[in-house]
Design a protein around this motif. Structure first.
Motif, PDB file in Angstrom:
ATOM      1  N   SER A   3      36.083  33.364  38.214  1.00 45.36           N
ATOM      2  CA  SER A   3      35.113  33.805  37.216  1.00 45.36           C
ATOM      3  C   SER A   3      34.149  32.676  36.875  1.00 45.36           C
ATOM      4  CB  SER A   3      35.830  34.264  35.940  1.00 45.36           C
ATOM      5  OG  SER A   3      34.894  34.564  34.923  1.00 45.36           O
ATOM      6  N   ALA A   4      32.907  33.029  36.707  1.00 46.70           N
ATOM      7  CA  ALA A   4      31.924  32.043  36.262  1.00 46.70           C
ATOM      8  C   ALA A   4      31.965  31.866  34.753  1.00 46.70           C
ATOM      9  CB  ALA A   4      30.524  32.483  36.686  1.00 46.70           C
ATOM     10  N   VAL A   5      32.683  32.752  34.083  1.00 45.96           N
ATOM     11  CA  VAL A   5      32.623  32.787  32.614  1.00 45.96           C
ATOM     12  C   VAL A   5      33.995  32.664  31.965  1.00 45.96           C
ATOM     13  CG1 VAL A   5      31.901  34.151  30.618  1.00 45.96           C
ATOM     14  CG2 VAL A   5      30.564  34.249  32.743  1.00 45.96           C
ATOM     15  N   TYR A   6      34.969  33.438  32.455  1.00 47.47           N
ATOM     16  CA  TYR A   6      36.205  33.634  31.706  1.00 47.47           C
ATOM     17  C   TYR A   6      37.358  32.782  32.222  1.00 47.47           C
ATOM     18  CZ  TYR A   6      33.610  37.772  30.319  1.00 47.47           C
ATOM     19  OH  TYR A   6      32.637  38.623  29.853  1.00 47.47           O
ATOM     20  N   PHE A  43      36.797  43.400  40.858  1.00 44.32           N
ATOM     21  CA  PHE A  43      37.358  42.044  40.829  1.00 44.32           C
ATOM     22  C   PHE A  43      37.918  41.705  39.443  1.00 44.32           C
ATOM     23  CE2 PHE A  43      34.598  40.981  44.587  1.00 44.32           C
ATOM     24  CZ  PHE A  43      35.589  40.411  45.387  1.00 44.32           C
ATOM     25  N   ASN A  44      37.160  42.025  38.417  1.00 47.82           N
ATOM     26  CA  ASN A  44      37.472  41.537  37.076  1.00 47.82           C
ATOM     27  C   ASN A  44      38.530  42.338  36.334  1.00 47.82           C
ATOM     28  OD1 ASN A  44      35.642  39.351  37.126  1.00 47.82           O
ATOM     29  ND2 ASN A  44      33.948  40.719  36.635  1.00 47.82           N
ATOM     30  N   ASN A  45      39.025  43.402  36.969  1.00 46.72           N
ATOM     31  CA  ASN A  45      39.985  44.239  36.257  1.00 46.72           C
ATOM     32  C   ASN A  45      41.263  44.538  37.027  1.00 46.72           C
ATOM     33  OD1 ASN A  45      38.701  45.159  33.545  1.00 46.72           O
ATOM     34  ND2 ASN A  45      37.046  45.297  35.057  1.00 46.72           N
ATOM     35  N   ILE A  46      41.423  43.974  38.222  1.00 47.89           N
ATOM     36  CA  ILE A  46      42.746  44.038  38.859  1.00 47.89           C
ATOM     37  C   ILE A  46      43.741  43.459  37.868  1.00 47.89           C
ATOM     38  CG2 ILE A  46      44.177  43.213  40.761  1.00 47.89           C
ATOM     39  CD1 ILE A  46      41.569  43.077  42.432  1.00 47.89           C
ATOM     40  N   GLN A  47      43.441  42.288  37.378  1.00 51.40           N
ATOM     41  CA  GLN A  47      43.966  41.791  36.109  1.00 51.40           C
ATOM     42  C   GLN A  47      42.765  41.642  35.190  1.00 51.40           C
ATOM     43  OE1 GLN A  47      46.148  38.133  36.170  1.00 51.40           O
ATOM     44  NE2 GLN A  47      47.869  38.973  37.296  1.00 51.40           N
ATOM     45  N   ILE A  48      42.856  42.196  34.011  1.00 51.11           N
ATOM     46  CA  ILE A  48      41.725  42.120  33.087  1.00 51.11           C
ATOM     47  C   ILE A  48      41.464  40.661  32.721  1.00 51.11           C
ATOM     48  CG2 ILE A  48      40.900  42.719  30.778  1.00 51.11           C
ATOM     49  CD1 ILE A  48      42.552  45.298  30.994  1.00 51.11           C
ATOM     50  N   LEU A  49      40.252  40.199  32.992  1.00 55.25           N
ATOM     51  CA  LEU A  49      39.893  38.821  32.668  1.00 55.25           C
ATOM     52  C   LEU A  49      39.427  38.681  31.224  1.00 55.25           C
ATOM     53  CD1 LEU A  49      38.053  37.590  35.894  1.00 55.25           C
ATOM     54  CD2 LEU A  49      40.478  37.466  35.315  1.00 55.25           C
ATOM     55  N   ASN A  50      38.831  39.735  30.699  1.00 50.74           N
ATOM     56  CA  ASN A  50      38.318  39.682  29.333  1.00 50.74           C
ATOM     57  C   ASN A  50      38.141  41.103  28.815  1.00 50.74           C
ATOM     58  OD1 ASN A  50      37.074  37.868  27.210  1.00 50.74           O
ATOM     59  ND2 ASN A  50      35.396  39.310  27.520  1.00 50.74           N
ATOM     60  N   PRO A  51      38.518  41.350  27.555  1.00 51.38           N
ATOM     61  CA  PRO A  51      39.066  40.419  26.570  1.00 51.38           C
ATOM     62  C   PRO A  51      40.571  40.214  26.745  1.00 51.38           C
ATOM     63  CG  PRO A  51      38.816  42.579  25.595  1.00 51.38           C
ATOM     64  CD  PRO A  51      38.242  42.689  26.975  1.00 51.38           C
ATOM     65  N   PRO A  52      41.082  39.080  26.252  1.00 47.47           N
ATOM     66  CA  PRO A  52      42.505  38.782  26.432  1.00 47.47           C
ATOM     67  C   PRO A  52      43.446  39.806  25.818  1.00 47.47           C
ATOM     68  CG  PRO A  52      41.304  36.799  25.823  1.00 47.47           C
ATOM     69  CD  PRO A  52      40.348  37.949  25.663  1.00 47.47           C
ATOM     70  N   ASP A  53      43.030  40.458  24.724  1.00 48.23           N
ATOM     71  CA  ASP A  53      43.947  41.412  24.097  1.00 48.23           C
ATOM     72  C   ASP A  53      44.198  42.616  25.001  1.00 48.23           C
ATOM     73  OD1 ASP A  53      41.449  42.569  23.745  1.00 48.23           O
ATOM     74  OD2 ASP A  53      41.458  42.377  21.566  1.00 48.23           O
ATOM     75  N   ILE A  89      47.286  27.905  33.863  1.00 51.80           N
ATOM     76  CA  ILE A  89      46.413  29.015  33.450  1.00 51.80           C
ATOM     77  C   ILE A  89      45.151  28.531  32.740  1.00 51.80           C
ATOM     78  CG2 ILE A  89      48.060  30.911  33.418  1.00 51.80           C
ATOM     79  CD1 ILE A  89      47.317  28.978  30.264  1.00 51.80           C
ATOM     80  N   ARG A  90      44.954  27.247  32.655  1.00 47.96           N
ATOM     81  CA  ARG A  90      43.760  26.746  31.967  1.00 47.96           C
ATOM     82  C   ARG A  90      42.632  26.495  32.970  1.00 47.96           C
ATOM     83  NH1 ARG A  90      47.839  24.519  28.327  1.00 47.96           N
ATOM     84  NH2 ARG A  90      48.068  22.582  29.490  1.00 47.96           N
ATOM     85  N   SER A  91      42.227  27.572  33.620  1.00 50.90           N
ATOM     86  CA  SER A  91      41.123  27.490  34.577  1.00 50.90           C
ATOM     87  C   SER A  91      40.453  28.857  34.643  1.00 50.90           C
ATOM     88  CB  SER A  91      41.633  27.096  35.967  1.00 50.90           C
ATOM     89  OG  SER A  91      42.230  28.201  36.616  1.00 50.90           O
ATOM     90  N   LYS A  92      39.371  28.937  35.365  1.00 46.18           N
ATOM     91  CA  LYS A  92      38.631  30.187  35.531  1.00 46.18           C
ATOM     92  C   LYS A  92      39.012  30.888  36.828  1.00 46.18           C
ATOM     93  CE  LYS A  92      34.619  29.176  32.605  1.00 46.18           C
ATOM     94  NZ  LYS A  92      35.185  27.992  31.937  1.00 46.18           N
ATOM     95  N   GLU A  93      40.198  30.574  37.348  1.00 47.08           N
ATOM     96  CA  GLU A  93      40.709  31.208  38.553  1.00 47.08           C
ATOM     97  C   GLU A  93      42.019  31.933  38.242  1.00 47.08           C
ATOM     98  OE1 GLU A  93      39.009  27.982  41.830  1.00 47.08           O
ATOM     99  OE2 GLU A  93      41.173  28.331  41.656  1.00 47.08           O
ATOM    100  N   VAL A  94      42.138  33.149  38.743  1.00 45.69           N
ATOM    101  CA  VAL A  94      43.377  33.918  38.623  1.00 45.69           C
ATOM    102  C   VAL A  94      43.867  34.213  40.036  1.00 45.69           C
ATOM    103  CG1 VAL A  94      44.407  36.093  37.883  1.00 45.69           C
ATOM    104  CG2 VAL A  94      42.751  34.932  36.412  1.00 45.69           C
ATOM    105  N   VAL A  95      44.991  33.638  40.400  1.00 49.50           N
ATOM    106  CA  VAL A  95      45.552  33.820  41.741  1.00 49.50           C
ATOM    107  C   VAL A  95      46.399  35.085  41.755  1.00 49.50           C
ATOM    108  CG1 VAL A  95      47.047  32.852  43.526  1.00 49.50           C
ATOM    109  CG2 VAL A  95      45.528  31.346  42.205  1.00 49.50           C
TER     110      VAL A  95
END
Length: 526
Positions: free
Chosen positions: A266-269, A55-65, A340-346
């Motif tokens: 995400s609960a965090v990012y 889930f977290n790496n289809i698009q990398i949620l963290n770190p932003p770089d 983009i200022r949320s913890k959801e990536v569509v």
């Protein structure tokens, strides 16, 4: 972003070493509390741990770089969505068509370390025993890996996990064929469980917002099938039609309401673009977005972007592929907005489903409606998703067009508008003009997911985008056509040389950014 801090030696990129040199796989699956393997399996924990990295790496949620290297400085820019005001590498980089291996290898490495490794692990633990998990992992695998093949072309897919000293690549056609089969397996398995009234065992693991609902996952799989079907329409039109109509004909169908869309919660990012744009000022609104959204007086504009700091109350974009002497020249143009200022990536919208169906109907396929009705429904779904009103007036407008681009600081970057098409459906227009309208609105609705927008731009040529002014590709990439793919990563050429050579043979052209992918043919759209 400080490149010296985030660009590291490309370890683990070769599939020959990816499992052995990844730090966290053992941590995920190692018993740390004295619990026996039998206890650990009681709530499927031995399987569930692999889903979160997917889930977290289809698009990398963290770190932003790392997101910035995975997607932010390639497809987000090449799609026409965003532009960078920062002269990375002295201005000779992806934005000016000099492809940077140390940047572009991140998408390859991430896909294999997080998507393919965990999909393979889940399959080994669940196939034939807990097939609901296997089915769900297949859907996530297809969602993650179709993006990779749409970046590189041939990739390692069917041979992943083998112990061969040389790991052969599949052609893109072979990858797509396997993906359609994997979606067949997943849809059949989860549909069977819905019909049987099975209680989901995926709710606590599901980071999509579907809360483990198998029916919702089937609708996502069907919509994903529809997306992949349309991608191959120019190279395999008969197969595309069959697959698209299969998606629509399934009793659960495809996305029809915004509750259906696929996202990662995400609960965090927070979405990493928020940091890249709002914190680092490394990404800005593109000139293409300014031309199109301002020209159409689009109500989504203030949701997508913030007004300019340098020009208060105005929305100013940066043209991609220009000479940038200093970041300060454009960093105070419009940043990316509240979207983009949320913890959801569509990752897939309901609007996209309607626009895919509109194109299918335009091609004469059975899409459950006519092209005009589905086109308008796509616009309405996007307006509803973004919380703005006025869709009917917007899609009825047959006057407004994109506007010329003016760089208030450097006139050499100015350009007349290139995407000269109105919004309103015109039944008398050619199919080509109708398609341009569909894809332009699909492009707007899909923001900020640049990977899909870049793929559809390559497939259709729409929306028309401003060409780069500075092209440092050495003649391998056309300024008019833009970048068609990313070259294979350097670590594969040394660590899996034989495999790389199979990929090169199946690519059908030189290993550079100007070679078209299998589905990206030079033929017309109709």
């Amino acid at each position: 972003m400080e490149l010296n801090k985030i660009i590291k030696t490309a370890i683990c990129v070769s599939l020959l070493t990816v499992v052995g040199c990844t730090d966290n796989f053992d941590d995920i699956n190692t018993n740390k509390n004295g619990i026996t393997p039998v206890d650990f399996e009681q709530d499927f924990n031995h399987i569930k741990g692999g889903f979160s990295p997917m889930f977290n790496n289809i698009q990398i949620l963290n770190p932003p770089d790392l997101y910035q290297l995975q997607q932010g400085l390639n497809s987000d820019v090449w799609s026409g969505y965003m532009a960078s005001p920062t002269p990375f590498a002295g201005g000779i980089n992806n934005t000016t068509y000099s492809l940077v291996d140390n940047w572009n290898g991140v998408s390859w490495e991430t896909a294999y370390k997080t998507i393919m490794y965990n999909a393979n692990d889940i399959a080994n633990k669940s196939k034939g025993k807990y097939d609901q998990f296997y089915a769900l992992s297949l859907i996530l695998k297809v969602e993650g890996m179709h993006r990779l093949t749409d970046i590189f072309g041939p990739i390692i897919y069917s041979k992943f996990g083998t112990l061969d000293t040389t790991i052969a690549y599949d052609s893109q056609e072979e990858v797509y064929t396997q993906m359609f089969s994997e979606l067949d397996i997943a849809v059949a398995e989860l549909t069977k469980r819905v019909d049987a009234g099975d209680v989901s065992v995926f709710a606590s693991t599901d980071e999509s917002g579907y809360k483990g609902d198998y029916k919702a996952w089937v609708k996502f799989a069907n919509t994903l099938r529809l997306r992949l079907a349309m991608r191959i329409v120019k190279i395999r039109p008969a197969i595309a039609k069959v697959q698209a109509e299969k998606a629509i004909a399934h009793k659960f169908g495809v996305f029809t309401t915004n509750a259906d869309l696929f996202k990662v919660v995400s609960a965090v990012y927070t979405n990493p673009i928020a940091t890249i744009s709002g914190g680092w000022l490394d990404i800005r609104m593109s000139a293409d977005m300014e031309s199109i959204l301002r020209g159409y007086d689009d109500p989504r504009l203030p949701v997508y972007f913030d007004s300019s700091v340098q020009f208060p109350g105005q929305y100013k974009g940066v043209r991609t592929g220009i000479a940038i002497a200093a970041k300060a020249d454009h960093q105070d143009f419009s940043g990316v907005g509240s979207v983009i200022r949320s913890k959801e990536v569509v990752l897939m919208t309901t609007a996209e489903a309607y626009f895919l169906r509109a194109e299918g109907a335009l091609r004469g396929w059975n899409m459950g409606g006519d092209a005009e009705t589905l086109y308008k429904a796509g616009i309405q779904a996007s307006f509803d998703q973004r919380g703005v009103s006025g869709a009917s007036a917007y899609y009825g407008d047959n006057v407004k067009k994109p506007i010329d681009y003016v760089d208030p600081n450097f006139s050499e970057n100015n350009s007349p508008a290139v995407n000269n098409v109105t919004i309103a459906w015109d039944a008398a227009a050619t199919n080509e003009v109708k398609l341009q309208k569909i894809i332009t609105q699909k492009w707007i609705a899909g923001f900020p997911e640049g990977q899909e927008a870049w793929s559809e731009y390559r497939r259709t040529g729409y929306p028309k985008l401003f060409p780069v002014i500075k092209n440092y590709s050495g003649g391998t990439i056309s300024s008019t056509l833009g970048i068609r793919r990313i070259n294979f990563v350097s670590a594969e050429k040394t660590g899996n040389k034989g495999g790389y050579e199979t990929g090169l043979a199946k690519l059908g052209g030189p290993d550079n950014g100007g070679t078209r992918l299998w589905w990206d043919t030079a033929a017309g759209n109709f």
